[in-house]
Design a protein around this motif. Structure first.
Motif, PDB file in Angstrom:
ATOM      1  N   THR A 484      17.025  -5.435 -37.735  1.00 13.87           N
ATOM      2  CA  THR A 484      16.401  -5.703 -39.071  1.00 13.87           C
ATOM      3  C   THR A 484      15.783  -7.212 -38.817  1.00 13.87           C
ATOM      4  O   THR A 484      16.319  -8.092 -38.320  1.00 13.87           O
ATOM      5  CB  THR A 484      17.727  -5.666 -39.763  1.00 13.87           C
ATOM      6  N   GLY A 485      14.710  -7.133 -39.749  1.00 14.13           N
ATOM      7  CA  GLY A 485      13.637  -8.410 -40.083  1.00 14.13           C
ATOM      8  C   GLY A 485      12.862  -8.648 -38.889  1.00 14.13           C
ATOM      9  O   GLY A 485      12.089  -9.716 -39.050  1.00 14.13           O
ATOM     10  N   VAL A 486      12.898  -7.944 -37.746  1.00 15.10           N
ATOM     11  CA  VAL A 486      11.908  -8.020 -36.587  1.00 15.10           C
ATOM     12  C   VAL A 486      10.814  -7.091 -36.946  1.00 15.10           C
ATOM     13  O   VAL A 486      10.846  -5.891 -36.935  1.00 15.10           O
ATOM     14  CB  VAL A 486      12.384  -7.894 -35.239  1.00 15.10           C
ATOM     15  N   GLU A 487       9.725  -7.727 -36.941  1.00 18.40           N
ATOM     16  CA  GLU A 487       8.575  -6.855 -37.203  1.00 18.40           C
ATOM     17  C   GLU A 487       7.385  -7.168 -36.272  1.00 18.40           C
ATOM     18  O   GLU A 487       6.779  -8.371 -36.152  1.00 18.40           O
ATOM     19  CB  GLU A 487       7.806  -6.795 -38.500  1.00 18.40           C
ATOM     20  N   THR A 488       6.843  -6.398 -35.029  1.00 19.61           N
ATOM     21  CA  THR A 488       5.857  -6.492 -34.356  1.00 19.61           C
ATOM     22  C   THR A 488       4.586  -6.252 -35.027  1.00 19.61           C
ATOM     23  O   THR A 488       4.336  -5.856 -36.198  1.00 19.61           O
ATOM     24  CB  THR A 488       5.928  -5.815 -33.104  1.00 19.61           C
ATOM     25  N   LEU A 489       3.452  -6.551 -34.459  1.00 23.17           N
ATOM     26  CA  LEU A 489       2.028  -6.319 -35.055  1.00 23.17           C
ATOM     27  C   LEU A 489       1.895  -4.886 -35.048  1.00 23.17           C
ATOM     28  O   LEU A 489       1.332  -4.163 -36.291  1.00 23.17           O
ATOM     29  CB  LEU A 489       0.802  -6.827 -34.044  1.00 23.17           C
ATOM     30  N   ALA A 490       2.395  -4.097 -34.349  1.00 22.34           N
ATOM     31  CA  ALA A 490       2.351  -2.678 -34.537  1.00 22.34           C
ATOM     32  C   ALA A 490       3.188  -2.049 -35.523  1.00 22.34           C
ATOM     33  O   ALA A 490       2.619  -1.357 -36.456  1.00 22.34           O
ATOM     34  CB  ALA A 490       2.686  -1.799 -33.193  1.00 22.34           C
ATOM     35  N   THR A 491       4.400  -2.560 -35.757  1.00 25.90           N
ATOM     36  CA  THR A 491       5.003  -2.154 -36.748  1.00 25.90           C
ATOM     37  C   THR A 491       4.847  -2.569 -38.101  1.00 25.90           C
ATOM     38  O   THR A 491       4.965  -1.706 -39.378  1.00 25.90           O
ATOM     39  CB  THR A 491       6.741  -2.459 -36.816  1.00 25.90           C
ATOM     40  N   LYS A 492       4.296  -3.697 -38.380  1.00 25.36           N
ATOM     41  CA  LYS A 492       3.833  -4.372 -39.575  1.00 25.36           C
ATOM     42  C   LYS A 492       2.582  -3.601 -39.987  1.00 25.36           C
ATOM     43  O   LYS A 492       2.335  -3.206 -41.178  1.00 25.36           O
ATOM     44  CB  LYS A 492       3.529  -5.803 -39.197  1.00 25.36           C
ATOM     45  N   PHE A 493       1.687  -3.137 -38.982  1.00 22.88           N
ATOM     46  CA  PHE A 493       0.491  -2.392 -39.181  1.00 22.88           C
ATOM     47  C   PHE A 493       0.778  -1.231 -39.715  1.00 22.88           C
ATOM     48  O   PHE A 493       0.297  -0.724 -40.876  1.00 22.88           O
ATOM     49  CB  PHE A 493      -0.387  -2.410 -38.113  1.00 22.88           C
ATOM     50  N   TRP A 494       1.865  -0.464 -39.202  1.00 18.57           N
ATOM     51  CA  TRP A 494       2.115   0.968 -39.571  1.00 18.57           C
ATOM     52  C   TRP A 494       2.821   0.876 -40.984  1.00 18.57           C
ATOM     53  O   TRP A 494       2.389   1.704 -41.703  1.00 18.57           O
ATOM     54  CB  TRP A 494       3.060   1.244 -38.619  1.00 18.57           C
ATOM     55  N   SER A 495       3.624  -0.200 -41.301  1.00 15.34           N
ATOM     56  CA  SER A 495       4.140  -0.280 -42.618  1.00 15.34           C
ATOM     57  C   SER A 495       3.188  -0.369 -44.021  1.00 15.34           C
ATOM     58  O   SER A 495       3.140   0.355 -44.807  1.00 15.34           O
ATOM     59  CB  SER A 495       5.217  -1.199 -42.758  1.00 15.34           C
ATOM     60  N   LEU A 496       2.127  -1.047 -43.568  1.00 16.94           N
ATOM     61  CA  LEU A 496       0.887  -1.443 -44.320  1.00 16.94           C
ATOM     62  C   LEU A 496       0.066  -0.055 -44.418  1.00 16.94           C
ATOM     63  O   LEU A 496      -0.260   0.139 -45.713  1.00 16.94           O
ATOM     64  CB  LEU A 496       0.314  -2.589 -43.934  1.00 16.94           C
ATOM     65  N   THR A 497      -0.105   0.576 -43.368  1.00 15.55           N
ATOM     66  CA  THR A 497      -1.085   1.835 -43.842  1.00 15.55           C
ATOM     67  C   THR A 497      -0.267   3.062 -44.220  1.00 15.55           C
ATOM     68  O   THR A 497      -1.031   3.774 -44.783  1.00 15.55           O
ATOM     69  CB  THR A 497      -1.305   2.154 -42.033  1.00 15.55           C
ATOM     70  N   SER A 498       0.940   2.870 -43.948  1.00 15.63           N
ATOM     71  CA  SER A 498       2.003   3.996 -44.707  1.00 15.63           C
ATOM     72  C   SER A 498       1.642   3.680 -46.005  1.00 15.63           C
ATOM     73  O   SER A 498       2.133   4.925 -46.910  1.00 15.63           O
ATOM     74  CB  SER A 498       3.184   3.902 -44.216  1.00 15.63           C
ATOM     75  N   GLU A 499       1.626   2.818 -46.557  1.00 19.29           N
ATOM     76  CA  GLU A 499       1.273   2.203 -47.875  1.00 19.29           C
ATOM     77  C   GLU A 499      -0.005   2.616 -48.674  1.00 19.29           C
ATOM     78  O   GLU A 499      -0.428   2.155 -49.617  1.00 19.29           O
ATOM     79  CB  GLU A 499       1.903   0.983 -48.407  1.00 19.29           C
ATOM     80  N   ILE A 500      -1.177   2.796 -47.671  1.00 19.94           N
ATOM     81  CA  ILE A 500      -2.372   3.053 -47.794  1.00 19.94           C
ATOM     82  C   ILE A 500      -2.996   1.852 -48.298  1.00 19.94           C
ATOM     83  O   ILE A 500      -4.049   1.641 -48.917  1.00 19.94           O
ATOM     84  CB  ILE A 500      -2.768   4.018 -48.903  1.00 19.94           C
ATOM     85  N   ASP A 501      -2.442   0.876 -47.720  1.00 17.04           N
ATOM     86  CA  ASP A 501      -3.051  -0.763 -47.644  1.00 17.04           C
ATOM     87  C   ASP A 501      -3.701  -1.055 -46.557  1.00 17.04           C
ATOM     88  O   ASP A 501      -3.339  -1.919 -45.764  1.00 17.04           O
ATOM     89  CB  ASP A 501      -1.983  -1.548 -48.291  1.00 17.04           C
ATOM     90  N   TYR A 502      -5.056  -0.348 -46.432  1.00 16.52           N
ATOM     91  CA  TYR A 502      -5.611  -0.537 -45.170  1.00 16.52           C
ATOM     92  C   TYR A 502      -6.170  -1.921 -45.192  1.00 16.52           C
ATOM     93  O   TYR A 502      -6.450  -2.369 -43.971  1.00 16.52           O
ATOM     94  CB  TYR A 502      -6.947   0.660 -45.186  1.00 16.52           C
ATOM     95  N   VAL A 503      -6.740  -2.578 -46.125  1.00 15.94           N
ATOM     96  CA  VAL A 503      -7.074  -3.986 -46.309  1.00 15.94           C
ATOM     97  C   VAL A 503      -6.125  -4.826 -45.448  1.00 15.94           C
ATOM     98  O   VAL A 503      -6.576  -5.674 -44.641  1.00 15.94           O
ATOM     99  CB  VAL A 503      -7.676  -4.463 -47.590  1.00 15.94           C
ATOM    100  N   ALA A 504      -4.849  -4.856 -45.948  1.00 15.69           N
ATOM    101  CA  ALA A 504      -3.865  -5.749 -45.674  1.00 15.69           C
ATOM    102  C   ALA A 504      -3.549  -5.519 -44.234  1.00 15.69           C
ATOM    103  O   ALA A 504      -2.852  -6.288 -43.417  1.00 15.69           O
ATOM    104  CB  ALA A 504      -2.586  -5.554 -46.467  1.00 15.69           C
ATOM    105  N   ALA A 505      -3.771  -4.207 -43.535  1.00 15.75           N
ATOM    106  CA  ALA A 505      -3.335  -3.783 -42.278  1.00 15.75           C
ATOM    107  C   ALA A 505      -4.415  -4.421 -41.340  1.00 15.75           C
ATOM    108  O   ALA A 505      -3.956  -4.398 -39.953  1.00 15.75           O
ATOM    109  CB  ALA A 505      -3.034  -2.394 -42.109  1.00 15.75           C
ATOM    110  N   ALA A 506      -5.681  -4.569 -41.770  1.00 20.55           N
ATOM    111  CA  ALA A 506      -6.634  -4.974 -40.790  1.00 20.55           C
ATOM    112  C   ALA A 506      -6.220  -6.215 -40.030  1.00 20.55           C
ATOM    113  O   ALA A 506      -6.585  -6.075 -38.833  1.00 20.55           O
ATOM    114  CB  ALA A 506      -8.115  -5.178 -41.607  1.00 20.55           C
ATOM    115  N   PRO A 507      -5.649  -7.074 -40.418  1.00 21.90           N
ATOM    116  CA  PRO A 507      -5.636  -8.415 -39.510  1.00 21.90           C
ATOM    117  C   PRO A 507      -4.507  -8.009 -38.457  1.00 21.90           C
ATOM    118  O   PRO A 507      -4.835  -8.784 -37.206  1.00 21.90           O
ATOM    119  CB  PRO A 507      -4.888  -9.472 -40.489  1.00 21.90           C
ATOM    120  N   TYR A 508      -3.597  -7.337 -38.674  1.00 18.31           N
ATOM    121  CA  TYR A 508      -2.665  -6.907 -37.545  1.00 18.31           C
ATOM    122  C   TYR A 508      -3.286  -6.083 -36.643  1.00 18.31           C
ATOM    123  O   TYR A 508      -3.110  -6.210 -35.385  1.00 18.31           O
ATOM    124  CB  TYR A 508      -1.274  -6.368 -38.383  1.00 18.31           C
ATOM    125  N   ALA A 509      -4.275  -5.096 -37.169  1.00 17.53           N
ATOM    126  CA  ALA A 509      -5.049  -4.238 -36.217  1.00 17.53           C
ATOM    127  C   ALA A 509      -5.808  -5.318 -35.135  1.00 17.53           C
ATOM    128  O   ALA A 509      -5.759  -5.196 -33.886  1.00 17.53           O
ATOM    129  CB  ALA A 509      -5.913  -3.197 -36.833  1.00 17.53           C
TER     130      ALA A 509
END
Length: 535
Positions: A484-509
Motif C-alpha cells: 500500500t502506498g507504493v506506486e511504480t511508473l507502470a502502476t501509476k500510468f495504469w491507474s491514470l489510463t484506467s480513469e481515461i486521463d491520458y494527459v496525466a498518464a503521459a509523463p509516466y509513460a
C-alpha cells in the motif's frame, strides 16, 4: 573427455579429478554441495507457482474443476488465444526476418541506423504501445487491434536473435548453393533459412509467451485473454477458485507452447565442420528493390516508434507543465528505480550458483535444477502473482503486499534472464585460474570469488540490467503485490489510463521509456559484440 562430476568442484569439462592434488580434491568435495545447496533452494522456490496450481486443483475437487474449466467462457478464451498466436507469431517472424536480412546482408543505406530503430521498440512497454494507438485510433479494438499492436511491440524479440545469427553465418554455404544453379530466393530458402531455425524458434517462443502473459495491452484494446480474465476475477470478486482454474489452463497453454517450440526447433545442428575461417560477408545489391526495402524499414519505424512518441508528445503538449507535479512523478521514478535495482541484484545473486554449476559441473542433477530455473520464466506474471497472493494470505499473512513478496515475484519472473547472462560470462572465465587459486591455498569458494566471479562481473552487470529492464516495465505482478502506498511508473500510468486521463498518464509513460532506452541499447550492443560485429 569426461565431464566434471559431483566430486570435482573446480575441474573443467575437459579435465579429470586426477589433475588435482589430494587436498584439492578433498576441498572440492566439500565445496560442491555448498554451491549445489543454494541452487537447489532457488529451484525449489521456483516450483512454488506450479505446485500452487497443482495443489489448488486437487483441493478444488474434480467436479468443481470440470464446472470451472469446461464452460463457454474458457472456450472463448482458448479461441481468442489460438487466433492471437496464429496471427501474430507468423507476421512477427516475416517482419523480423525481413528486417534482419535487409540490415545485415544487403546494401541498404543507413543499415546501422535501421538496425538501432528495429531494436528501439523494446524500450516502449507493450501497454504504452496500446495507449498510443488507441489515443490515435480510438476505435481500434478486438483481435485485429491486438495483432497490430502485438507485432509492433514484440518483433524486436525475434529481430535480435535472427540478426545476430545472420552475422555469424558463413556465406560460403550460400556460395555453394548458388554454384548449384539456385536462384537468390531459393538460396535463401534452402541454405539460409534452415540455419536460422533455432533463432526463429527461440524468438517466436518469447513472443508467444509474451502474448500469453500480457495484460495491459489487451485490456486497452478490449480483447479478452486468459491474463485479462484472471486479473478481472481477482480484482472484481476475488474469486479464488475461478481465477486459479484459469491460471491452470494458462499454464497448460504455456507448456503446450514450449512443446511446440521444441518440436519446431528439432534436433538438427548447423555448424561448420573442419578447419578454416568464414570469409567476410558480401552484401547483396538490392537494385530496384532498394526503395521497397527503405519503405518497409521506414513504415515499421514510424508505426513502432513514431506513433508512441507522437502520441506522447501530443499529450505532453496539451498538458503543459501542469502535468509534471514533481512529487508524484519523482516518487514513482524513485520507487521504480529502487525496485529495479534491488530486484536486479537479488535475482542475479540467486542465479549465480546455478550459472556456475551449468558451466563447471554439468550433469543430470544440474540439468534438472536448470530446468526448474528456466521454466518459471514461461509463466505469466499474473499466475506467479496469484500464487504468491494466495500463499501469503493463507499461510504467512504478514508477508502479504510487502516488498519481500514483490521482490520474490520479480526474482521468479526474471530468473531466466539473469541465468542466461551469467552463464555466458562464467563460461569465458578460464577454470585454470580457480585451480591456481586453490593451489595457492585459497578455499574453493574463495577461489571462485576472487577469480571467476571477478572476471564475470561484466556479465553480472548485464544480468542486473536485463532484469531491471523487465521490472521497470512489469505491470500485472506489481499491481497485485505492491505494498500500500507504493506506486511504480507502470502502476501509476495504469491507474491514470484506467480513469481515461491520458494527459496525466503521459509523463509516466515517457519516464518508463527514458529509463528503458539505455538498457535496450546496451542489449543491442551486447548482441552485436557476441556475434562478432562492431556495431
Amino acid at each position: 573427455m569426461p565431464h566434471a562430476d559431483a566430486k570435482s568442484f573446480a575441474v573443467a569439462p575437459n579435465a579429470t579429478p586426477g589433475h588435482l592434488s589430494g587436498s584439492q580434491r578433498e576441498r572440492a568435495r566439500v565445496a560442491y554441495p555448498l554451491v549445489t545447496l543454494p541452487a537447489l533452494l532457488v529451484a525449489l522456490v521456483s516450483l512454488i507457482p506450479l505446485g500452487f496450481v497443482a495443489v489448488v486443483t486437487v483441493q478444488t475437487g474434480w467436479d468443481q474443476v470440470v464446472a470451472l474449466v469446461f464452460r463457454g467462457r474458457v472456450g472463448d478464451l482458448l479461441i481468442n488465444t489460438a487466433l492471437l498466436e496464429a496471427a501474430t507469431v507468423p507476421l512477427t517472424i516475416v517482419l523480423a526476418v525481413a528486417l534482419a536480412w535487409l540490415t545485415e546482408r544487403t546494401n541498404l543505406p543507413f543499415s546501422r541506423l535501421w538496425a538501432w530503430l528495429a531494436v528501439a521498440p523494446l524500450a516502449v512497454p507493450a501497454f504504452v504501445h496500446s495507449y498510443a494507438w488507441i489515443s490515435l485510433v480510438p476505435g481500434l479494438k478486438g483481435l485485429g487491434g491486438g495483432v497490430l499492436v502485438s507485432v509492433l511491440a514484440y518483433f524486436p524479440f525475434l529481430y535480435l536473435p535472427v540478426a545476430a545469427q545472420l552475422r555469424r553465418l558463413d556465406p560460403a554455404i550460400e556460395d555453394a548453393a548458388a554454384s548449384l544453379g539456385l536462384s537468390p530466393w531459393r538460396v535463401f530458402v534452402r541454405a539460409v533459412l534452415p540455419q536460422l531455425r533455432v533463432a526463429i524458434c527461440g524468438g517466436s517462443l518469447l513472443v508467444g509467451l509474451h502474448l500469453l502473459a500480457e495484460y495491459g495491452l489487451f485490456v486497452m484494446i478490449r480483447f479478452d485473454t486468459f491474463s485479462t480474465a484472471i486479473v478481472d476475477q481477482f480484482q472484481s470478486a476475488f474469486n479464488g477458485p475461478a481465477a486459479n482454474m484459469l491460471s491452470g489452463v494458462l499454464v497448460l497453454c504455456c507448456l503446450a507452447l514450449l512443446g511446440t517450440e521444441a518440436l519446431a526447433r528439432g534436433g538438427e545442428r548447423y555448424a561448420r565442420v573442419g578447419s578454416g575461417a568464414p570469409r567476410m560477408v558480401t552484401r547483396h545489391a538490392l537494385g530496384p528493390w532498394i526503395w521497397p526495402a527503405l519503405a518497409l524499414n521506414l513504415v515499421t519505424a514510424a508505426l513502432a516508434i513514431g506513433v508512441p512518441f507522437t502520441t506522447l508528445t501530443r499529450w505532453l503538449a496539451i498538458g503543459g507543465f501542469d502535468i509534471w507535479p514533481l512529487q508524484p512523478v519523482g516518487t514513482a521514478v524513485l520507487q521504480t528505480v529502487l525496485l529495479a535495482v534491488m530486484g536486479g541484484m537479488l535475482t542475479t545473486v540467486a542465479a549465480a550458483p546455478m550459472a556456475w554449476l551449468s558451466v563447471r559441473a554439468p550433469g543430470r542433477l544440474q540439468r534438472i535444477l536448470e530446468a526448474c530455473h528456466y521454466y518459471v520464466g514461461s509463466l505469466p506474471g499474473v499466475v506467479v502473482a496469484l500464487a504468491l497472493v494466495t500463499i501469503t494470505v493463507r499461510l504467512v499473512l504478514p508477508l502479504y503486499q510487502t516488498f519481500a513478496t514483490l521482490l520474490l515475484a520479480y526474482g521468479l519472473l526474471f530468473l531466466p534472464r539473469a541465468l542466461v547472462a551469467l552463464r555466458a560470462s562464467i563460461a569465458q572465465a578460464p577454470v585454470e585460474l580457480e585451480r591456481a587459486a586453490m593451489a595457492l591455498g585459497r578455499a574453493p569458494l574463495q577461489a571462485v570469488r576472487v577469480t571467476t566471479m571477478r572476471l564475470a562481473a561484466p556479465g553480472a552487470a548485464a544480468s542486473t540490467a536485463l532484469v531491471a529492464l523487465g521490472i521497470t516495465n512489469e505491470l500485472t505482478a506489481t499491481l497485485m503485490l505492491s505494498p500500500t502506498g507504493v506506486e511504480t511508473l507502470a502502476t501509476k500510468f495504469w491507474s491514470l489510463t484506467s480513469e481515461i486521463d491520458y494527459v496525466a498518464a503521459a509523463p509516466y509513460a515517457l519516464m518508463m521509456i527514458v529509463l528503458s532506452l539505455p538498457l535496450t541499447l546496451v542489449l543491442h550492443r551486447q548482441s552485436s559484440r557476441a556475434s562478432g560485429s562492431a556495431a
